[in-house]
Design an enzyme around this catalytic site. Structure first.
Site, PDB file in Angstrom:
ATOM      1  CG  HIS A 145      79.931  60.546  55.525  1.00  0.00           C
ATOM      2  ND1 HIS A 145      79.836  60.384  54.159  1.00  0.00           N
ATOM      3  CD2 HIS A 145      80.115  61.873  55.720  1.00  0.00           C
ATOM      4  CE1 HIS A 145      79.958  61.553  53.565  1.00  0.00           C
ATOM      5  NE2 HIS A 145      80.133  62.472  54.487  1.00  0.00           N
ATOM      6  CE1 TYR A 178      80.130  63.672  47.663  1.00  0.00           C
ATOM      7  CE2 TYR A 178      79.965  62.155  49.516  1.00  0.00           C
ATOM      8  CZ  TYR A 178      80.162  63.433  49.016  1.00  0.00           C
ATOM      9  OH  TYR A 178      80.382  64.468  49.892  1.00  0.00           O
ATOM     10  CG  HIS A 190      81.771  70.524  52.165  1.00  0.00           C
ATOM     11  ND1 HIS A 190      82.449  70.335  53.354  1.00  0.00           N
ATOM     12  CD2 HIS A 190      80.755  69.617  52.178  1.00  0.00           C
ATOM     13  CE1 HIS A 190      81.856  69.367  54.041  1.00  0.00           C
ATOM     14  NE2 HIS A 190      80.842  68.927  53.357  1.00  0.00           N
ATOM     15  CE  LYS A 196      79.729  67.587  60.490  1.00  0.00           C
ATOM     16  NZ  LYS A 196      78.442  67.518  59.750  1.00  0.00           N
ATOM     17  NE  ARG A 216      82.437  66.584  58.222  1.00  0.00           N
ATOM     18  CZ  ARG A 216      82.612  65.339  58.659  1.00  0.00           C
ATOM     19  NH1 ARG A 216      83.738  65.007  59.277  1.00  0.00           N
ATOM     20  NH2 ARG A 216      81.666  64.430  58.499  1.00  0.00           N
TER      21      ARG A 216
END
Length: 267
Positions: free
Chosen positions: A257, A266, A231, A159, A135
């Site tokens: 993730h 995906y 992205h 994150k 990211r």
């Protein structure tokens, strides 16, 4: 403080929570007692957000914030009940992310003038966005110490301040070494001290906006007709890995993730 310390949320997430809570509080400003707020009141508020054409992802985040807010009030003894417990989380429409082909990636990277220190930096940044699936927010906070030299790995803080180790391809390693050993020092300013990996022309940490501007400029110098963002490179990384036979769980770990359903888009 609660969000930063107890929930371990990043600064950007805290800012988003603050905006959502402020809007929610303004809506119920005439209701002094949180126990007076009913589930139907919250549902009506969410419908108002939808009618105002707020993005589904933003509405979903708002619902999450409202749930956390009322749970916090109950936990702290400031309310007796949580009227948001029965609120369903809105479903997000599943949009297929736009990706670039391998040829388009090559054209994009080849368009960068690497005869200058900023050019080497730009090539290195885009190589990492693509070949490590980072990211842009993860890339801008990389430090020199996060580069695990000699074994082709990179320490990434994602994150929720969660760390992961991602492998780097040969091309990314080559440009990373070139940037660190030869070009980065040319961007360092004597009066500025930072351990961040990527620096702007002032010798400061490069911003997400700065990366966007660089990518847009590079894309404009190619024949690409697709809209390209940082992205897009991350999406392309995941898609190309899966097309090459990579394991879905491995791709999930590399992308950082928390839920494999996010990675499944995906496929």
């Amino acid at each position: 403080m609660y969000l930063r310390v107890e929930k371990n949320l990043a600064a950007n997430s805290v800012d988003a929570y603050r905006r959502d809570i402020s809007r929610y509080a303004d809506h119920f400003s005439e209701t002094a007692d949180p126990d007076q707020i009913q589930t139907s009141d919250i549902q009506s508020y969410i419908r108002d957000l939808s009618d105002a054409y707020l993005k589904p992802s933003s509405i979903r985040r708002t619902v999450s914030v409202i749930r956390a807010f009322h749970a916090y009030l109950v936990e702290e003894g400031k309310a007796d009940k949580n009227p948001s417990e029965l609120i369903d989380m809105p479903k997000l429409p599943k949009h297929l992310p736009e990706v670039l082909t391998v040829e388009e990636i090559d054209a994009l990277l080849s368009a960068i003038n690497t005869s200058t220190a900023p050019g080497v930096r730009d090539r290195t940044m885009l190589e990492l966005l693509y070949s490590a699936g980072l990211r842009v927010s993860e890339m801008t906070v990389l430090s020199v110490l996060d580069v695990m030299e000699g074994n082709g790995w990179l320490r990434v803080t994602g994150k929720g301040s969660k760390e992961r180790i991602v492998p780097l391809g040969r091309e990314a390693i080559k440009w990373l070494e070139h940037y660190i050993n030869e070009s980065r020092q040319k961007l360092v300013k004597k009066e500025k001290t930072t351990g961040r990996l990527f620096l702007n022309y002032r010798g400061e940490t490069i911003s997400r906006k700065g990366v966007w501007k660089i990518l847009k400029q590079v894309a404009s110098e190619t024949d690409l007709t697709k809209s390209v963002s940082p992205h897009t490179l991350r999406h392309s990384f995941a898609t190309h890995l899966l097309e090459g036979g990579a394991d879905l769980r491995a791709v999930q770990q590399m992308l950082g993730h928390s839920d494999i359903s996010t990675t499944q888009i995906y496929t």
